[in-house]
Design a protein around this motif. Structure first.
Motif, PDB file in Angstrom:
ATOM      1  N   LEU A  52      46.854 -17.971 -88.081  1.00 20.02           N
ATOM      2  CA  LEU A  52      47.919 -17.769 -87.076  1.00 20.02           C
ATOM      3  C   LEU A  52      49.327 -17.476 -87.488  1.00 20.02           C
ATOM      4  O   LEU A  52      50.170 -16.567 -86.977  1.00 20.02           O
ATOM      5  CB  LEU A  52      47.979 -18.750 -86.114  1.00 20.02           C
ATOM      6  N   ALA A  53      49.706 -18.497 -88.519  1.00 17.40           N
ATOM      7  CA  ALA A  53      51.070 -18.277 -89.070  1.00 17.40           C
ATOM      8  C   ALA A  53      51.330 -16.892 -89.761  1.00 17.40           C
ATOM      9  O   ALA A  53      52.477 -16.486 -89.577  1.00 17.40           O
ATOM     10  CB  ALA A  53      51.287 -19.403 -90.219  1.00 17.40           C
ATOM     11  N   THR A  54      50.196 -16.434 -90.455  1.00 18.05           N
ATOM     12  CA  THR A  54      50.233 -15.043 -91.165  1.00 18.05           C
ATOM     13  C   THR A  54      50.813 -13.993 -89.991  1.00 18.05           C
ATOM     14  O   THR A  54      51.703 -13.161 -90.335  1.00 18.05           O
ATOM     15  CB  THR A  54      49.201 -14.903 -91.738  1.00 18.05           C
ATOM     16  N   VAL A  55      50.178 -14.140 -88.954  1.00 18.66           N
ATOM     17  CA  VAL A  55      50.486 -13.052 -87.954  1.00 18.66           C
ATOM     18  C   VAL A  55      51.790 -13.387 -87.284  1.00 18.66           C
ATOM     19  O   VAL A  55      52.224 -12.247 -86.875  1.00 18.66           O
ATOM     20  CB  VAL A  55      49.288 -13.407 -86.694  1.00 18.66           C
ATOM     21  N   ILE A  56      51.995 -14.413 -87.027  1.00 13.94           N
ATOM     22  CA  ILE A  56      53.401 -14.811 -86.368  1.00 13.94           C
ATOM     23  C   ILE A  56      54.511 -14.258 -87.267  1.00 13.94           C
ATOM     24  O   ILE A  56      55.417 -13.799 -86.979  1.00 13.94           O
ATOM     25  CB  ILE A  56      53.515 -16.391 -86.079  1.00 13.94           C
ATOM     26  N   SER A  57      54.183 -14.646 -88.527  1.00 16.43           N
ATOM     27  CA  SER A  57      55.334 -14.207 -89.425  1.00 16.43           C
ATOM     28  C   SER A  57      55.642 -12.643 -89.547  1.00 16.43           C
ATOM     29  O   SER A  57      56.519 -11.970 -89.563  1.00 16.43           O
ATOM     30  CB  SER A  57      55.149 -14.773 -91.140  1.00 16.43           C
ATOM     31  N   GLU A  58      54.489 -12.000 -89.352  1.00 13.98           N
ATOM     32  CA  GLU A  58      54.356 -10.467 -89.438  1.00 13.98           C
ATOM     33  C   GLU A  58      55.185  -9.803 -88.193  1.00 13.98           C
ATOM     34  O   GLU A  58      55.919  -9.113 -88.544  1.00 13.98           O
ATOM     35  CB  GLU A  58      52.945  -9.891 -89.439  1.00 13.98           C
ATOM     36  N   ARG A  59      54.960 -10.789 -87.165  1.00 14.09           N
ATOM     37  CA  ARG A  59      55.575 -10.268 -85.929  1.00 14.09           C
ATOM     38  C   ARG A  59      57.120 -10.485 -85.921  1.00 14.09           C
ATOM     39  O   ARG A  59      57.956  -9.802 -85.647  1.00 14.09           O
ATOM     40  CB  ARG A  59      55.175 -10.686 -84.671  1.00 14.09           C
ATOM     41  N   GLU A  85      65.690 -19.274 -87.843  1.00 14.60           N
ATOM     42  CA  GLU A  85      64.998 -20.611 -87.199  1.00 14.60           C
ATOM     43  C   GLU A  85      63.506 -20.390 -87.357  1.00 14.60           C
ATOM     44  O   GLU A  85      62.934 -21.229 -87.530  1.00 14.60           O
ATOM     45  CB  GLU A  85      65.679 -20.916 -86.147  1.00 14.60           C
ATOM     46  N   ALA A  86      62.901 -19.196 -86.859  1.00 15.60           N
ATOM     47  CA  ALA A  86      61.425 -19.207 -86.818  1.00 15.60           C
ATOM     48  C   ALA A  86      60.843 -19.338 -87.956  1.00 15.60           C
ATOM     49  O   ALA A  86      59.830 -20.057 -88.226  1.00 15.60           O
ATOM     50  CB  ALA A  86      61.242 -17.775 -86.045  1.00 15.60           C
ATOM     51  N   ARG A  87      61.303 -18.657 -88.899  1.00 15.15           N
ATOM     52  CA  ARG A  87      60.906 -18.718 -90.442  1.00 15.15           C
ATOM     53  C   ARG A  87      60.960 -20.202 -90.830  1.00 15.15           C
ATOM     54  O   ARG A  87      60.025 -20.740 -91.612  1.00 15.15           O
ATOM     55  CB  ARG A  87      61.731 -17.745 -91.298  1.00 15.15           C
ATOM     56  N   ARG A  88      61.837 -20.774 -90.662  1.00 10.43           N
ATOM     57  CA  ARG A  88      62.158 -22.194 -91.019  1.00 10.43           C
ATOM     58  C   ARG A  88      61.163 -23.094 -90.389  1.00 10.43           C
ATOM     59  O   ARG A  88      60.654 -24.191 -91.162  1.00 10.43           O
ATOM     60  CB  ARG A  88      63.564 -22.582 -90.812  1.00 10.43           C
ATOM     61  N   VAL A  89      61.085 -23.102 -89.026  1.00  8.39           N
ATOM     62  CA  VAL A  89      60.118 -23.918 -88.332  1.00  8.39           C
ATOM     63  C   VAL A  89      58.515 -23.590 -88.850  1.00  8.39           C
ATOM     64  O   VAL A  89      57.803 -24.638 -88.800  1.00  8.39           O
ATOM     65  CB  VAL A  89      60.085 -23.345 -86.700  1.00  8.39           C
ATOM     66  N   ALA A 117      53.749 -30.652 -85.956  1.00  5.72           N
ATOM     67  CA  ALA A 117      53.679 -29.931 -84.815  1.00  5.72           C
ATOM     68  C   ALA A 117      54.722 -28.924 -84.394  1.00  5.72           C
ATOM     69  O   ALA A 117      55.920 -29.614 -83.914  1.00  5.72           O
ATOM     70  CB  ALA A 117      52.956 -30.761 -83.867  1.00  5.72           C
ATOM     71  N   VAL A 118      54.568 -27.753 -84.324  1.00  7.94           N
ATOM     72  CA  VAL A 118      55.662 -26.941 -83.929  1.00  7.94           C
ATOM     73  C   VAL A 118      55.369 -26.133 -82.877  1.00  7.94           C
ATOM     74  O   VAL A 118      56.593 -25.306 -82.569  1.00  7.94           O
ATOM     75  CB  VAL A 118      56.186 -26.211 -85.244  1.00  7.94           C
ATOM     76  N   GLY A 119      54.238 -26.265 -82.288  1.00  9.44           N
ATOM     77  CA  GLY A 119      54.054 -25.208 -81.268  1.00  9.44           C
ATOM     78  C   GLY A 119      55.107 -25.253 -79.963  1.00  9.44           C
ATOM     79  O   GLY A 119      55.548 -24.130 -79.674  1.00  9.44           O
ATOM     80  N   ARG A 120      55.564 -26.340 -79.490  1.00  8.80           N
ATOM     81  CA  ARG A 120      56.381 -26.283 -78.272  1.00  8.80           C
ATOM     82  C   ARG A 120      58.052 -25.922 -78.935  1.00  8.80           C
ATOM     83  O   ARG A 120      58.458 -25.203 -78.265  1.00  8.80           O
ATOM     84  CB  ARG A 120      56.801 -27.921 -77.872  1.00  8.80           C
ATOM     85  N   ARG A 121      58.300 -26.343 -80.393  1.00 13.75           N
ATOM     86  CA  ARG A 121      59.523 -25.799 -80.559  1.00 13.75           C
ATOM     87  C   ARG A 121      59.394 -23.933 -80.853  1.00 13.75           C
ATOM     88  O   ARG A 121      60.567 -23.508 -80.332  1.00 13.75           O
ATOM     89  CB  ARG A 121      59.642 -26.258 -81.971  1.00 13.75           C
ATOM     90  N   LEU A 122      58.593 -23.506 -81.083  1.00 13.37           N
ATOM     91  CA  LEU A 122      58.323 -22.157 -81.217  1.00 13.37           C
ATOM     92  C   LEU A 122      58.314 -21.470 -79.922  1.00 13.37           C
ATOM     93  O   LEU A 122      58.890 -20.452 -79.636  1.00 13.37           O
ATOM     94  CB  LEU A 122      57.096 -21.616 -82.074  1.00 13.37           C
ATOM     95  N   ASP A 123      57.602 -22.076 -78.934  1.00 11.62           N
ATOM     96  CA  ASP A 123      57.673 -21.664 -77.745  1.00 11.62           C
ATOM     97  C   ASP A 123      58.913 -21.593 -77.087  1.00 11.62           C
ATOM     98  O   ASP A 123      59.295 -20.595 -76.278  1.00 11.62           O
ATOM     99  CB  ASP A 123      56.754 -22.705 -76.744  1.00 11.62           C
TER     100      ASP A 123
END
Length: 286
Positions: free
Chosen positions: A151-158, A226-230, A236-242
């Motif tokens: 999932l992290a790979t997909v998110i990083s690409e986006r 910030e997204a790359r840092r998180v 657990a970072v789901g809520r922060r990313l949301d």
């Protein structure tokens, strides 16, 4: 380490009282919700089990099941000689009254208390259950991390795609402003009463200020950083990313509302597509 909220793990171990089995499975959930199924011998262990799981998992709807399967083979069951003697004496007393009364061996063995399983040691059985849960939890967390890595790979690409789009919009803005300035100058020149140069420049400045998206692009760049840092945090970072995705979406909406050029409009739409794709993946993150 990014972790998925979807995972499964199980394990077994032999004990003197039978085979102890443990199973953990989870799906997406906004908070941590733990359902526990236990055999009667382990009911008292539920608070400790809940504490164990909550110490390793932050979010997700989790089902924890513990089973104790009775042992098989020699020594699995024991004959209660005392209970059998009581039944024998009762049968002798009744024989005079009911001479035709006969009892089959299989019926006798089914009488409550005649056959008994080996009594469990509560403290030792609980210790075995906690140890088994720790092993299953280790595998459960590893499964979440393996899926989370994908999932992290997909998110990083986006996120990289969002950064690339923001850079393209920034690069095209001088040309867009120049084109809009030319259009506005042409329109003002066609007025029946042409504006003086001072008023003309004032109108141009006011119009171009409405098209200025530098601030939105700067905030997008900050959100990307910030997204790359998180994504590199070990929690657990789901809520922060949301929450961060809400900020991304706000900037994309502003870019779209300020757009007066087909290229920047298309970029704003593509930004929103990428942001929605990230949000879809974040729903699966712990």
């Amino acid at each position: 380490m990014i972790r998925s909220m979807t995972a499964f793990a199980s394990g077994e171990r032999s004990t003197p009282w039978g085979t102890l089995g443990c199973e953990l499975r989870s799906v997406n959930h906004r908070f941590l919700e733990l359902g526990v199924r236990l055999p009667d011998e382990l009911r008292a262990l539920e608070p400790a089990l809940r504490e164990r799981v909550a110490g390793r998992v932050a979010r997700g709807k989790i089902d924890l099941t513990l089973r104790l399967r009775a042992p098989e083979g020699e020594g699995a069951l024991q004959l209660n000689v005392s209970r059998l003697r009581e039944l024998s004496e009762l049968a002798l007393d009744l024989d005079a009254r009911f001479p035709r009364l006969r009892t089959e061996l299989t019926e006798l063995l089914q009488f409550p208390g005649v056959l008994q399983a080996q009594a469990a040691d509560p403290a030792e059985l609980q210790a075995q259950a906690l140890s088994l849960l720790d092993e299953v939890l280790d595998e459960f967390v590893r499964a979440r991390e393996r899926e989370g890595g994908k999932l992290a790979t997909v998110i990083s690409e986006r996120v990289d795609g969002i950064a690339s789009l923001a850079s393209k919009v920034r690069a095209m803005m001088p040309q867009i402003r120049a084109g809009q300035r030319t259009k506005l100058e042409t329109r003002l020149a066609d007025l029946a009463q042409p504006l003086d140069n001072g008023r003309l420049e004032q109108e141009l400045v006011m119009w171009l200020q409405k098209l200025d998206v530098d601030e939105e692009l700067d905030r997008l760049d900050a959100h990307v950083a910030e997204a790359r840092r998180v994504l590199k945090l070990k929690e657990a970072v789901g809520r922060r990313l949301d929450f961060l995705l809400q900020e991304f979406n706000r900037e994309a909406n502003t870019l779209g509302s300020k757009s007066v050029d087909a290229r920047s409009s298309a970029a704003a739409v593509e930004l929103k597509v990428l942001i929605d794709q990230v949000r879809e993946q974040i729903q699966n993150i712990e």
